[in-house]
Design a protein around this motif. Sequence first.
Motif, PDB file in Angstrom:
ATOM      1  N   LYS A  41     -10.726   0.205  30.007  1.00 24.49           N
ATOM      2  CA  LYS A  41     -11.103   1.602  29.592  1.00 24.49           C
ATOM      3  C   LYS A  41     -12.569   2.255  30.805  1.00 24.49           C
ATOM      4  O   LYS A  41     -13.618   1.439  30.265  1.00 24.49           O
TER       5      LYS A  41
ATOM      6  N   TRP B  37       0.277  -1.322   0.176  1.00 25.64           N
ATOM      7  CA  TRP B  37      -0.299  -0.018   0.414  1.00 25.64           C
ATOM      8  C   TRP B  37       0.833   1.019  -0.253  1.00 25.64           C
ATOM      9  O   TRP B  37       1.635   1.612   1.104  1.00 25.64           O
TER      10      TRP B  37
ATOM     11  N   PRO C  46      -9.959   1.431  19.385  1.00 28.11           N
ATOM     12  CA  PRO C  46      -9.350   1.381  18.077  1.00 28.11           C
ATOM     13  C   PRO C  46      -8.726  -0.215  17.531  1.00 28.11           C
ATOM     14  O   PRO C  46      -8.774  -0.582  16.819  1.00 28.11           O
ATOM     15  N   GLU C  47      -9.182  -0.887  18.510  1.00 30.72           N
ATOM     16  CA  GLU C  47      -8.476  -2.399  19.140  1.00 30.72           C
ATOM     17  C   GLU C  47      -9.774  -2.625  17.729  1.00 30.72           C
ATOM     18  O   GLU C  47      -9.073  -3.928  17.356  1.00 30.72           O
TER      19      GLU C  47
ATOM     20  N   HIS D  84      -0.623  -2.249  20.446  1.00 28.87           N
ATOM     21  CA  HIS D  84      -1.369  -1.451  19.432  1.00 28.87           C
ATOM     22  C   HIS D  84      -2.565  -0.758  20.340  1.00 28.87           C
ATOM     23  O   HIS D  84      -2.995  -0.443  21.407  1.00 28.87           O
ATOM     24  N   PRO D  85      -2.874   0.939  19.573  1.00 32.22           N
ATOM     25  CA  PRO D  85      -3.250   1.752  20.052  1.00 32.22           C
ATOM     26  C   PRO D  85      -4.794   1.095  20.869  1.00 32.22           C
ATOM     27  O   PRO D  85      -5.333   0.137  19.705  1.00 32.22           O
ATOM     28  N   GLY D  86      -5.453   1.422  22.010  1.00 29.95           N
ATOM     29  CA  GLY D  86      -6.648   0.447  22.541  1.00 29.95           C
ATOM     30  C   GLY D  86      -6.012  -0.997  22.797  1.00 29.95           C
ATOM     31  O   GLY D  86      -7.193  -1.323  23.367  1.00 29.95           O
ATOM     32  N   GLU D  87      -4.682  -1.224  22.841  1.00 32.31           N
ATOM     33  CA  GLU D  87      -5.173  -2.673  23.244  1.00 32.31           C
ATOM     34  C   GLU D  87      -4.315  -2.680  25.381  1.00 32.31           C
ATOM     35  O   GLU D  87      -4.001  -1.459  25.384  1.00 32.31           O
TER      36      GLU D  87
ATOM     37  N   ASP E 134       3.657  -8.163  15.334  1.00 29.44           N
ATOM     38  CA  ASP E 134       3.410  -8.698  15.682  1.00 29.44           C
ATOM     39  C   ASP E 134       3.172 -10.094  14.533  1.00 29.44           C
ATOM     40  O   ASP E 134       3.332 -11.028  14.757  1.00 29.44           O
TER      41      ASP E 134
END
Lengths: 271, 552
Positions: free
Chosen positions: B327, A39, B72-73, A134-137, A95
């Motif tokens: 969260k 990409w 976001p995950e 990773h963001p959010g994890e 990963d």
Amino acid sequence: MPLTLTLREPPTVPLETEGLSPDRLATRRRGEIEALTVWHGNRRAQLADFFAVSGNGGEELRVEGDLRRVKFLGAGMTDGRLTVAGDAGMHTGADMRGGELVVEGDVGDFAGVNMHGGRLVVEGSAGHQLGGAHPGERAGMRGGEILVHGDAGDQVGTGLRRGLIAVAGRVGDAAGLRMLAGTIVALGGLGAPPGAAMRRGTIVAMSHVTLLPTFAFACSYRPPFLRLYLRHLRALGLPLTDDQIEGRYARWCGDGLELRRGEILILEAGR
Amino acid sequence: MLRIAQGRVYDPANGVDGDVRDVCLNGGKVVEELPSHAPRIDARGMIVMPGGVDIHSHIAGPKVNAARKLAPEEHRADPLDRTAIMRSGTGGTVPSTFTTGYRYALLGYTTVVDAATPPLAARHTLAELRDTPIVDAAFLVLMGNNLPMFELIRDAGPDGAGPVTEAVAWWLEATGGYGVKLVNPGGVEMWKHGNRNVTSLDDEVEGLGVTPRRVLEAIATSVDELGLPHPVHVHCNNLGVAGNWRTTLDTLDTLQGRRAHLAHLQFHAYGGTPGKRPRSRAPELAEHLDAHPEHSADVGQVMFGPATTITADAPVSARLREITGGKWVNADLEAETGCGIVPFAYRERNYVHALQWAIGLELFLLSRDPWRVVLSTDHPNGGSFLSYPRLIRLLMDREFRNEQIDRVNQKAIRRTVLRDRLEREYTLGEIAIITRAGPARLLGLADKGHLGVGADADVTVYGEHEDREQMFATPRYVIKGGRVIVEDGELREAPAGDLLRVEADHDEAIERTLRPLFEEHYSVQFANYPVREPWLLEPARRIPARRDGSGR
């Protein structure tokens, strides 16, 4: 000669190369490799649009050129050996599950993020979020080893759950943020404040560290496991001295706002 | 023009139960007959139902958007590429706006109600609904913790609602809303006073001179006086607390003689004592509902797997956060309400989660009137709307249900009557009631949820399949407003849906009462508060209220 991908010229916007790993290329023919999707920004392109392919398949892959804007090199690799001749962009080795990835220069941010296994060696320096999440994890790296011969940026090992991150140079601020377990070794100094909100795990420093007030002094001792770890790192080429391997460490427990089962070990001078 | 030929039609509102017949569509409506050359879908061997109607979901507005930002995950794990028809987007338990529209349509749903919008956030909700294609959408306006409203209720005294009625109508007009929602009336305001709540209908909201009971009475009376098409939609006090079934019964008793719809009844059907292990009180509540035709409920079934709890009931979110340790969003919408968001996962082995799952099934299986106990998972609170097909299979397939019951926490199952005597299997006709005809009737949407002449041409055609989950997950055809949207399980086009809003007159004089209250409580100027932007409000279909009382 191993299978070699040579970047002709740096892309104008980042090039994402998810899936470019030795295990996935080993069994493919030249034409198939050249037709693989990459990409370029938000446009789909073919690998051959950017890379010249030479050499033969096998378990070894070499990528050359100015790769600072090439992301996800070796992401998700499970086996084999990938060598990046020079600097690599963001998300290198993200990963990753197995094999060995050697970057002969620097890597960008998020290198080894969410790594599950294998070994990532950076001969230069690493950016922020090395071995992070990773963001959010909630959880970041879950296994494997990351060795950095230069320095590393901020938030090394965010959410670390298992595995070893060792940095020969200086480690930036907020190392081991919210870490759950695992080990971070900083040989060349550690920014402030390490181990914020850590639950378990070990952070090792070889010089003075400014700690959060939520860390409590426990004892001064020679941790037997640490000798094994540090000898292992020396065998892998990190510059560890006998004093560091045999020395006494002050053990601080924290983070008191969380479980307080984590520890920061600081080498004590002159012993 | 389109003829859906020779399918087995389930149209319970018109007493059609599996008869083989044609459904004729023209000009966006169901018509009596079409010329023989009209294009046709050969539906032989297929099941034909009206398009699905979701009475209680969370699909738009700042709370939903905050939930998206929080995860976001989930987006990384479920990206959607742009196609010739679809915009790009993300899935997960809280999909992006466009994806929400596509996925509801692919599931055979053509009408969705967002169940909780703070009036201040109406613009945001409207803007997102504009970007939620295909489905016709409405939203309910939160009024149960509104400070000016509290003052009106307090001053109105125990008799007649008076200015409260006018204010309710004014607020609906000012926001473009469809109906009225009460969430833990009084309790959210108490939470904003510092980690407190109400625990009974007679607890006073500190310093404001009202109780949950007064709020329930006044608003429900107003909604009935206005003759709104949908009754007051109540999320009772004490959600999730062991022993809360008494509060739920008390709420129903208080509202006796007035119409009311209870949201996600499963979360309000717990026996036991607060702080201890809950048990099921579903049988008692099902019985009570059966005896009161003016009352209805959606179940709020919990489905195992990931969910995102999104609620205006901020104190409940705070408790969930104590459980997950992860969260959490906790927000204050100044004079109107609160908001809490916590990502959550329901697990089979967990006593409480298994009990919640079982209580939902009990409510479905014990209810004698499917028209008044309808399907919801309180998306995404109890699980995504994508889990509806599995829920339908649980209701229709006893063998499958018993297998699932064996897998979950058995201590919880022993606290229910699931094992003993719930052999019931829903028929296709009953499924058509709880997923379209019933919700449409409860919402007062006369053109939705049926296939009689004059109804909206919203039709779902399913291929007959023994596995009901598979059957309901992948409709063969979905027709919205007469246009074929889904064909063979694939999206063919994605036109915009309509905004459905109520039309309820109010006395202009109420503004003279409201203006000073606004100046006292709001950060927004009274003149700037009502939504006027045509691009948000138009086009809309307005469903008239019947103030003379004939709306009942």
